[in-house]
Design a protein around this motif. Structure first.
Motif, short mmCIF file in Angstrom:
data_model
loop_
_atom_site.label_atom_id
_atom_site.label_comp_id
_atom_site.label_asym_id
_atom_site.label_seq_id
_atom_site.Cartn_x
_atom_site.Cartn_y
_atom_site.Cartn_z
N ALA A 154 0.83 -1.16 0.08
CA ALA A 154 0.20 -0.13 0.25
C ALA A 154 0.94 1.27 -0.10
CB ALA A 154 -0.81 -0.06 1.22
N ALA A 155 1.84 1.13 0.92
CA ALA A 155 2.85 2.35 0.96
C ALA A 155 3.32 2.71 -0.60
CB ALA A 155 4.01 2.23 1.72
N VAL A 156 3.98 1.89 -1.16
CA VAL A 156 4.51 2.35 -2.71
C VAL A 156 3.39 2.48 -3.50
CG1 VAL A 156 6.64 0.82 -2.28
CG2 VAL A 156 4.82 -0.18 -3.49
N GLU A 157 2.27 1.82 -3.58
CA GLU A 157 1.36 2.13 -4.43
C GLU A 157 0.77 3.20 -4.11
OE1 GLU A 157 -1.88 -1.04 -5.35
OE2 GLU A 157 -0.77 -2.33 -4.27
N ILE A 158 0.38 3.92 -3.16
CA ILE A 158 -0.10 5.13 -2.91
C ILE A 158 0.96 6.10 -3.42
CG2 ILE A 158 -0.54 6.86 -1.13
CD1 ILE A 158 -1.79 4.63 0.37
N ALA A 159 2.47 5.84 -2.95
CA ALA A 159 3.31 6.92 -3.44
C ALA A 159 3.19 6.76 -5.21
CB ALA A 159 4.75 6.52 -2.91
N GLY A 160 3.32 5.66 -5.76
CA GLY A 160 3.28 5.60 -7.14
C GLY A 160 2.05 6.38 -7.83
N HIS A 161 0.69 6.51 -7.09
CA HIS A 161 -0.34 7.31 -7.56
C HIS A 161 -0.29 8.66 -7.30
CE1 HIS A 161 -3.12 4.24 -8.89
NE2 HIS A 161 -3.11 3.45 -7.78
N VAL A 162 0.52 9.16 -6.25
CA VAL A 162 0.60 10.37 -5.94
C VAL A 162 1.68 11.16 -7.12
CG1 VAL A 162 1.69 12.19 -4.58
CG2 VAL A 162 0.10 10.64 -3.60
N ALA A 163 2.68 10.16 -7.40
CA ALA A 163 3.83 10.35 -8.20
C ALA A 163 3.50 10.17 -9.77
CB ALA A 163 5.23 9.55 -8.01
N ALA B 114 2.99 7.53 -11.43
CA ALA B 114 3.76 6.43 -12.08
C ALA B 114 3.17 5.73 -13.02
CB ALA B 114 4.03 5.52 -10.81
N ASP B 115 4.12 5.53 -14.05
CA ASP B 115 3.41 4.57 -15.54
C ASP B 115 3.32 3.03 -14.79
OD1 ASP B 115 5.79 3.43 -15.71
OD2 ASP B 115 6.56 5.03 -16.99
N GLU B 116 2.93 2.29 -15.78
CA GLU B 116 2.58 0.83 -15.39
C GLU B 116 3.94 0.33 -15.18
OE1 GLU B 116 0.23 -2.12 -17.93
OE2 GLU B 116 -0.69 -0.08 -18.00
N THR B 117 4.99 0.60 -15.83
CA THR B 117 6.25 -0.16 -15.50
C THR B 117 6.87 0.22 -14.20
OG1 THR B 117 6.65 0.09 -17.93
CG2 THR B 117 8.44 -0.70 -16.35
N GLN B 118 6.51 1.42 -13.88
CA GLN B 118 7.29 1.79 -12.49
C GLN B 118 6.36 1.17 -11.40
OE1 GLN B 118 6.97 6.29 -13.50
NE2 GLN B 118 9.07 6.45 -13.25
N MET B 119 4.94 1.36 -11.65
CA MET B 119 4.08 0.81 -10.62
C MET B 119 4.50 -0.88 -10.46
SD MET B 119 1.87 2.27 -8.66
CE MET B 119 0.61 3.03 -8.79
N GLY B 120 4.74 -1.57 -11.50
CA GLY B 120 5.20 -3.03 -11.60
C GLY B 120 6.46 -3.17 -10.72
N HIS B 121 7.44 -1.89 -10.85
CA HIS B 121 8.84 -2.39 -9.95
C HIS B 121 8.32 -1.89 -8.58
CE1 HIS B 121 11.38 -2.97 -13.65
NE2 HIS B 121 11.10 -1.71 -14.10
N ALA C 113 17.91 -4.57 -6.28
CA ALA C 113 17.85 -4.85 -8.01
C ALA C 113 16.50 -4.13 -8.47
CB ALA C 113 17.90 -6.19 -8.29
N THR C 114 15.67 -4.25 -7.64
CA THR C 114 14.40 -3.66 -8.32
C THR C 114 14.31 -2.01 -8.01
OG1 THR C 114 13.14 -5.47 -7.59
CG2 THR C 114 11.59 -3.67 -8.23
N SER C 115 14.79 -1.60 -6.99
CA SER C 115 14.91 -0.23 -6.75
C SER C 115 15.93 0.38 -8.01
CB SER C 115 15.88 0.31 -5.43
OG SER C 115 16.54 1.34 -5.68
N GLN C 116 17.09 -0.35 -8.54
CA GLN C 116 17.90 0.01 -9.62
C GLN C 116 17.06 0.05 -10.83
OE1 GLN C 116 21.41 -2.48 -9.68
NE2 GLN C 116 22.82 -0.82 -10.29
N GLU C 117 16.07 -0.88 -11.18
CA GLU C 117 15.44 -0.82 -12.10
C GLU C 117 14.75 0.42 -12.38
OE1 GLU C 117 14.67 -3.19 -14.56
OE2 GLU C 117 15.77 -4.90 -13.95
N LEU C 118 14.20 0.91 -11.09
CA LEU C 118 13.32 2.13 -11.13
C LEU C 118 14.17 3.30 -11.53
CD1 LEU C 118 11.22 1.95 -8.22
CD2 LEU C 118 10.26 2.54 -10.15
N GLY C 119 15.51 3.04 -11.49
CA GLY C 119 16.52 4.16 -11.77
C GLY C 119 16.56 5.51 -10.90
#
Lengths: 310, 310
Positions: B197-206, B208-215, B278-284
């Motif tokens: 929930a923490a990252v999904e909410i942050a993703g919505h506020v930011a 985030a596109d689908e790829t970023q949300m997946g990461h 590794a996933t954090s690195q994918e996000l860049g």
């Protein structure tokens, strides 16, 4: 996670007023808005449905519908908000009945949730229903984002430490020699807040102006106070079998009856019912010339007062 | 009712990374978002603040902030969502510790809420915190109506019978001979959902596109699984004094350690931490070239693993 939403059904005949018909619509929608009893964890879902779908008066959703219809809003638009209020009410009944609170064995003519399913499951079912209520309000179909956010905010305040939780606290730990006005303040937070939330949410959906919102709140205040007095009178005088729940649980608590005595409490009940009807008249009929709030109050309180009939 | 909102303070230095600084910002905001301990009903508010403001790791709000900053969103915009997650977490700790659940006496180096205030007050404090969390999310300042509604919906699913409540049910009533994957599913619902929930909410506020949300979701999955394994290892091996809570409460429960044994569980923990990095690195990195999610994980898990150091 599983998707539980489905659009509100088109099940209303135009401006239906019949309580049992409306209750059937509400119950059908409630049954769709919580996970089926077969879905995992099945016992938890069965416990949630046990209290939520057992025959109840559905006063809070009925009041929501009546307020919306009187203000010419669509009953479809407020149905899910009414269901959210009923979920919160059911959640609060589980909590009120817990061994550490009223320790009640019967509710709605069946064993209370902790008696049937165990105390741990009862607590989780209560929280499950409460959480679901907020999700239902946030996703109410056909309603503006703003009105949904207002509904979530209203429900949050109604349930929280300044609303139901605080009222329940004061009810369990009454200060000695509490005054009538202090008792009425507890009743407002313990009972009145959900009636107020019902009309306020309907008012927001109907884009009520300030005057209308004032009338709605005044009406909910009368309905809530009348209902609490009536509930206390029934608790003191009716049988457990006729009410379907434990009676006499309020004998040690500060109630309006304890403060005023039964005859003056009954007089106050009549005054609040008259006040509610007068406030409904101030709101005026809807564009079809109907007064659903008056009809709701007449029918619902008529039923409620049945056990008191000579 | 009393108005509790105030705008998020402008207390962040730009892109601050220091955990203790961020915790102080979170704690200050948490203290403002729940009613003061002196306001009526004072004992109930004291109980809510007892668990919420006791020193804790604040992992969920920290993760929310880190995800937002990595995606170039404002940490101000997600602070209240992080606080709502912490309120939900605190609410769930009260419930988990109740006599009818884990029956724990210590939490965060102090008596559990029911030990300190009584079981009835503990239940009401838990519900008060949970309700307030939804109100806080609905009113988060500086965030679009849509993102606030999404946050309420995400929180509702995370807490409800398909999330925390369901995970807690399965944890209390484990099926005999539960498989590793079934245990991991329980852990996902009992622990992972709030990290997700923490990252999904942050993703919505930011936005985030689908790829970023997946990461983001993959990262939260790794963090949640790593954290649960670590929590189980600590429960089995550290002392009550070093953790500030009862230990050994999971001895009869199905855990990853019980399924795999400690050495393989530790290996799995390392794999999930590596997966998260590794996933954090994918996000860049963000536009300032920083990787707050990596920094958060390194610092937070470094602290957490302290008690395991030889």
């Amino acid at each position: 996670m599983q998707e539980l939403e489905e659009p509100a059904t088109a099940a209303f005949p135009p401006r239906s007023r019949d309580l049992s018909f409306l209750r059937a619509v509400i119950d059908r929608r409630l049954g769709l808005l919580v996970p089926p009893a077969a879905s995992h964890p099945a016992v938890l879902h069965a416990a949630m449905r046990h209290i939520l779908l057992s025959p109840g008066k559905r006063l809070r959703p009925l009041l929501t519908l009546a307020a919306a219809i009187q203000l010419n809003a669509s009953e479809h638009a407020v149905l899910d908000f009414g269901c959210a209020l009923e979920m919160i009410h059911a959640s609060s009944l589980i909590v009120d009945d817990l061994p550490c609170m009223d320790d009640a064995a019967m509710r709605r003519a069946q064993p209370t949730t902790h008696v049937q399913y165990g105390e741990d499951v009862a607590v989780l079912a209560s929280i499950g229903l409460l959480s679901r209520a907020f999700g239902v309000a946030a996703a109410a179909p056909g309603v503006s984002e703003r009105a949904r956010l207002e509904a979530v905010a209203i429900l949050s305040m109604a349930v929280g430490s300044l609303g139901l939780c605080g009222g329940q606290y004061d009810d369990l730990r009454p200060s000695p020699g509490r005054s009538l006005s202090a008792t009425e303040d507890v009743n407002r937070r313990k009972t009145g807040v959900l009636f107020s939330a019902a009309v306020e949410i309907a008012g927001h959906v109907a884009a009520a102006d300030e005057t209308q919102m004032g009338h709605l709140k005044a009406l909910a205040g009368h309905v809530g106070r009348a209902y609490q007095i009536l509930d206390d009178i029934l608790d003191a005088s009716a049988s457990s079998a006729s009410l379907g729940k434990d009676v006499g649980k309020d004998a040690h608590k500060a109630t309006v009856i304890a403060s005023l005595g039964a005859p003056r409490a009954r007089k106050l009940l009549s005054e609040h019912l008259a006040g509610a009807l007068a406030t409904s008249q101030e709101l005026g009929p809807n564009t079809e010339g109907q007064e659903p709030l008056r009809d709701f109050m007449t029918a619902a309180f008529g039923e409620l007062m049945g056990p008191l009939a000579p």
